[in-house]
Design a protein around this motif. Structure first.
Motif, PDB file in Angstrom:
ATOM      1  N   LEU A  41       0.809  -1.219   0.000  1.00 24.49           N
ATOM      2  CA  LEU A  41       0.000   0.000   0.000  1.00 24.49           C
ATOM      3  C   LEU A  41       0.845   1.273   0.000  1.00 24.49           C
ATOM      4  CD1 LEU A  41      -2.863   1.135   0.049  1.00 24.49           C
ATOM      5  CD2 LEU A  41      -2.823   0.981   2.568  1.00 24.49           C
ATOM      6  N   GLU A  42       2.033   1.209   0.584  1.00 26.75           N
ATOM      7  CA  GLU A  42       2.890   2.400   0.646  1.00 26.75           C
ATOM      8  C   GLU A  42       3.277   2.914  -0.737  1.00 26.75           C
ATOM      9  OE1 GLU A  42       7.116   1.583   1.792  1.00 26.75           O
ATOM     10  OE2 GLU A  42       6.357  -0.431   2.178  1.00 26.75           O
ATOM     11  N   HIS A  43       3.208   2.055  -1.749  1.00 28.19           N
ATOM     12  CA  HIS A  43       3.563   2.465  -3.110  1.00 28.19           C
ATOM     13  C   HIS A  43       2.364   2.997  -3.889  1.00 28.19           C
ATOM     14  CE1 HIS A  43       7.390   0.671  -2.247  1.00 28.19           C
ATOM     15  NE2 HIS A  43       6.867  -0.533  -2.101  1.00 28.19           N
ATOM     16  N   PHE A  44       1.193   3.018  -3.249  1.00 24.67           N
ATOM     17  CA  PHE A  44      -0.028   3.521  -3.890  1.00 24.67           C
ATOM     18  C   PHE A  44      -0.384   4.865  -3.264  1.00 24.67           C
ATOM     19  CE2 PHE A  44       0.093  -0.717  -5.257  1.00 24.67           C
ATOM     20  CZ  PHE A  44      -0.789  -0.897  -6.310  1.00 24.67           C
ATOM     21  N   GLU A  45      -0.043   5.931  -3.962  1.00 23.61           N
ATOM     22  CA  GLU A  45      -0.189   7.276  -3.422  1.00 23.61           C
ATOM     23  C   GLU A  45      -1.654   7.613  -3.130  1.00 23.61           C
ATOM     24  OE1 GLU A  45       1.403   9.812  -6.381  1.00 23.61           O
ATOM     25  OE2 GLU A  45       3.349   8.804  -6.444  1.00 23.61           O
ATOM     26  N   ALA A  46      -1.849   8.345  -2.060  1.00 21.68           N
ATOM     27  CA  ALA A  46      -3.196   8.817  -1.732  1.00 21.68           C
ATOM     28  C   ALA A  46      -3.701   9.723  -2.845  1.00 21.68           C
ATOM     29  CB  ALA A  46      -3.170   9.564  -0.402  1.00 21.68           C
ATOM     30  N   GLY A  47      -4.947   9.537  -3.233  1.00 23.25           N
ATOM     31  CA  GLY A  47      -5.547  10.351  -4.275  1.00 23.25           C
ATOM     32  C   GLY A  47      -5.372   9.810  -5.675  1.00 23.25           C
ATOM     33  N   LEU A  48      -4.535   8.768  -5.838  1.00 19.59           N
ATOM     34  CA  LEU A  48      -4.306   8.205  -7.162  1.00 19.59           C
ATOM     35  C   LEU A  48      -5.509   7.392  -7.633  1.00 19.59           C
ATOM     36  CD1 LEU A  48      -2.104   8.055  -9.357  1.00 19.59           C
ATOM     37  CD2 LEU A  48      -1.257   5.972  -8.252  1.00 19.59           C
ATOM     38  N   PHE A  49      -6.219   6.768  -6.677  1.00 22.17           N
ATOM     39  CA  PHE A  49      -7.396   5.955  -6.980  1.00 22.17           C
ATOM     40  C   PHE A  49      -8.596   6.455  -6.179  1.00 22.17           C
ATOM     41  CE2 PHE A  49      -3.705   3.294  -7.680  1.00 22.17           C
ATOM     42  CZ  PHE A  49      -3.990   2.649  -8.878  1.00 22.17           C
ATOM     43  N   ASP A  50      -9.780   6.221  -6.731  1.00 22.09           N
ATOM     44  CA  ASP A  50     -10.995   6.538  -5.977  1.00 22.09           C
ATOM     45  C   ASP A  50     -11.149   5.600  -4.784  1.00 22.09           C
ATOM     46  OD1 ASP A  50     -11.445   8.392  -7.922  1.00 22.09           O
ATOM     47  OD2 ASP A  50     -13.089   7.305  -8.901  1.00 22.09           O
ATOM     48  N   ARG A  51     -10.805   4.329  -5.003  1.00 17.76           N
ATOM     49  CA  ARG A  51     -10.962   3.341  -3.935  1.00 17.76           C
ATOM     50  C   ARG A  51      -9.908   2.252  -4.079  1.00 17.76           C
ATOM     51  NH1 ARG A  51     -12.752   3.936   0.729  1.00 17.76           N
ATOM     52  NH2 ARG A  51     -14.263   5.291  -0.280  1.00 17.76           N
ATOM     53  N   ILE A  52      -9.283   1.897  -2.947  1.00 19.97           N
ATOM     54  CA  ILE A  52      -8.324   0.790  -2.887  1.00 19.97           C
ATOM     55  C   ILE A  52      -8.849  -0.223  -1.883  1.00 19.97           C
ATOM     56  CG2 ILE A  52      -5.959   0.096  -2.304  1.00 19.97           C
ATOM     57  CD1 ILE A  52      -5.039   2.922  -3.034  1.00 19.97           C
ATOM     58  N   VAL A  53      -8.990  -1.464  -2.319  1.00 18.02           N
ATOM     59  CA  VAL A  53      -9.415  -2.547  -1.429  1.00 18.02           C
ATOM     60  C   VAL A  53      -8.149  -3.253  -0.946  1.00 18.02           C
ATOM     61  CG1 VAL A  53     -10.832  -4.609  -1.182  1.00 18.02           C
ATOM     62  CG2 VAL A  53     -11.526  -2.801  -2.783  1.00 18.02           C
ATOM     63  N   VAL A  54      -7.955  -3.261   0.361  1.00 22.96           N
ATOM     64  CA  VAL A  54      -6.710  -3.758   0.953  1.00 22.96           C
ATOM     65  C   VAL A  54      -6.945  -5.110   1.620  1.00 22.96           C
ATOM     66  CG1 VAL A  54      -4.817  -3.247   2.542  1.00 22.96           C
ATOM     67  CG2 VAL A  54      -6.004  -1.373   1.367  1.00 22.96           C
ATOM     68  N   HIS A  55      -6.085  -6.069   1.315  1.00 22.85           N
ATOM     69  CA  HIS A  55      -6.206  -7.382   1.958  1.00 22.85           C
ATOM     70  C   HIS A  55      -4.914  -7.790   2.648  1.00 22.85           C
ATOM     71  CE1 HIS A  55      -4.559  -8.586  -2.054  1.00 22.85           C
ATOM     72  NE2 HIS A  55      -3.899  -9.489  -1.348  1.00 22.85           N
ATOM     73  N   ALA A  56      -5.049  -8.663   3.642  1.00 23.53           N
ATOM     74  CA  ALA A  56      -3.916  -9.332   4.289  1.00 23.53           C
ATOM     75  C   ALA A  56      -3.981 -10.793   3.889  1.00 23.53           C
ATOM     76  CB  ALA A  56      -4.008  -9.185   5.805  1.00 23.53           C
TER      77      ALA A  56
END
Length: 536
Positions: A113-128
């Motif tokens: 997630l650290e490589h996905f800048e805030a504001g680059l996407f409308d929504r990011i679904v994060v999983h472990a």
């Protein structure tokens, strides 16, 4: 070729084998009925909550795990397009993929997630990864897989666990000709290019491979090649679902664990590049495991060294079935017949495939035995490069009324119609006017008893123009026992002097891509840059 879509393929498998294991992952099992339910629920959420519409692109970045499969098939069921991204991508690369593809939604493993800048996407679904593990006592689970989902504070992110587990609604109208996958090439000649694959091109590759290799619903596949790449995506994810078979999935490559899983789950088919096979059979635990269930070991990406192929045949009775394919051909394009293969060979064209050898300059077809560029017309060919008409003009041409794709690989066809790789179009050394094909020299070096991996590059030479240099790693226990001159002398005794390396450099391990290919261009450029600096 079947006229179908990937969501239809999953639906059929779930209907026929609802209680069968679709995915085995770190001791946990996802059965087909459950996989279908979770895909349907995620698909409904994407449509109803995130307003995903037909043709929308969605990034997926993760190590191998069930969530990767669920995300991909949910995107496809909702009418979207999967953009698989290398999990090693850094922020600048992620930004390029997002901006070039136009994706506004992403599925991301939490450590990325650290490589996905805030504001680059409308929504990011994060999983472990741990969310897919039900039995944490399984002995092959690394600690990073068991890490729990960390608290999410970003407004643009939603945890995987927050997505409803149920839900369906009206399916999107998905057609075979619709765009399904947008994998990006490695970008070795500039910015990565998105290869547009429809449901039809992806399924054409699967159908041909399924018949060619004799795969069926009882096939148990070892899925260890990264799923972001077409080799893993097709063979580790799509193929088992297409068959109604089982995927035994490793989160990351580990040869000892692979041997245990083959024994435990009676794996019957495994597709892997030669570098991975080298590691596997160099692992001491393999000799202690029963791998007799392995009926088909296949792959491509590079030629299998003769010495390694002989060892596998003599010691294990396993014949490595070499094939050939590219991201642009949805992986499988052609291969050796199972009962009549040839070593270090690209095989013969699969069903519906028309492969020719042409002059790279004139694009005129060459005679049998002549070396030229391998070009192909096939139902699994990409329909083109995403938003890149210039790349399309360079990659496609018409011959005898058919649209052919230029692979950029140099090869020749023998008298029986089998194709043999010489090298990449631009990977040829010229030393004192003699042409040297690096792949040929590398194959010879693998016969040296101490060499584990080898890569041939050209370095500037005032007298010869280019000199041949070998970058090698030695087998465990032999480091320090073999000197550079020993290998030079050994090579000169086995190949023409102009081919034999004049220089040898040792490395503990050669750099590789996510799919196990040795990064020869990176090594080449490093040494040429160093030579330029010395001459300044």
């Amino acid at each position: 070729m079947p006229q179908a879509t990937l969501p239809e393929v999953l639906e059929l498998a779930a209907r026929r084998y609802p209680e069968k294991a679709a995915i085995v992952y770190c001791g946990s099992v996802v059965r087909y009925a459950e996989l279908q339910r979770r895909v349907a629920a995620m698909s409904a959420w994407l449509r109803d909550t995130l307003a995903l519409r037909r043709g929308d692109r969605v990034l997926v970045a993760s190590q191998n795990c069930p969530q990767f499969v669920i995300a991909c098939y949910a995107i496809l069921r909702a009418g979207g397009v999967v953009v698989p991204v290398n999990p090693m991508s850094k922020a600048q690369e992620v930004r390029y993929y997002a901006e070039n593809s136009g994706a506004r939604i992403a599925f991301v493993a939490q450590e990325l997630l650290e490589h996905f800048e805030a504001g680059l996407f409308d929504r990011i679904v994060v999983h472990a990864y741990s969310e897919a593990v039900r039995d944490s006592g399984a002995d092959e689970i690394p600690d990073w897989v068991l890490a729990p989902l960390r608290p999410i504070s970003r407004a643009d992110c939603t945890g995987w666990d927050k997505v409803p587990a149920a839900g369906d609604g009206i399916d999107a109208e998905v057609r075979p000709a619709d765009l399904a996958m947008l994998p990006y090439t490695s970008g070795t000649t500039g910015h990565p290019k998105g290869c547009m694959h429809t449901h039809q091109t992806v399924i054409a590759s699967l159908a041909a491979s399924h018949v060619w290799k004799g795969l069926h619903c009882e096939t148990v596949v070892l899925a260890v090649a990264p799923l972001f790449h077409m080799l893993g995506l097709q063979n580790g994810m799509n193929m088992p679902i297409f068959l109604g078979g089982t995927s035994v999935m490793l989160p990351r490559w580990n040869p000892a664990v692979a041997a245990r899983l083959i024994e435990r789950h009676r794996v019957t088919a495994w597709t892997a590049p030669p570098a991975m096979i080298l590691d596997f059979f160099a692992e001491p635990e393999v000799a202690q495991r029963d791998i007799s269930s392995l009926a088909l070991l296949s792959g491509g990406a590079a030629a299998m060294p003769e010495a390694v192929a002989t060892m596998m045949q003599q010691r294990w009775g396993i014949t490595y079935n070499e094939g050939y394919g590219l991201t642009e051909t949805a992986s499988f394009l052609q291969a050796n017949p199972l009962a009549r293969g040839k070593r270090q060979c690209l095989g013969i064209p699969a069903q519906g495939v028309d492969t020719r050898i042409v002059d790279p300059q004139t694009l005129q077809e060459l005679a049998q035995g002549e070396v030229g560029e391998l070009v192909t017309h096939a139902p699994q060919n990409t329909v083109g490069y995403w938003r890149n008409p210039q790349a399309d003009r360079e990659a496609f041409f018409e011959l005898e009324g058919k649209r052919f794709f230029r692979t950029g690989d140099l090869a020749y066809m023998d008298e029986e119609g089998y194709f043999f790789m010489r090298d990449r179009l631009k990977r040829m050394l010229n030393t004192s006017g003699y042409k040297v094909w690096p792949a040929e020299v590398e194959n010879m070096l693998y016969e040296h008893p101490a060499i584990h991996e080898a890569c041939i590059i050209g370095v500037p030479d005032a007298r010869q123009g280019e000199a041949v240099k070998a970058i090698v790693s030695l087998k465990p226990g032999l480091r320090g026992e073999v000197q550079a001159q020993d290998i030079v002398d050994w090579a000169r005794g086995r190949m023409a002097v102009y081919k034999a390396p004049r220089f040898v450099e040792f490395m503990d391990a050669l750099p590789k891509s996510g799919t196990g290919k040795i990064l020869w261009r990176e090594l080449q450029e490093q040494h040429r840059a160093a030579a330029r600096k010395e001459s300044e």
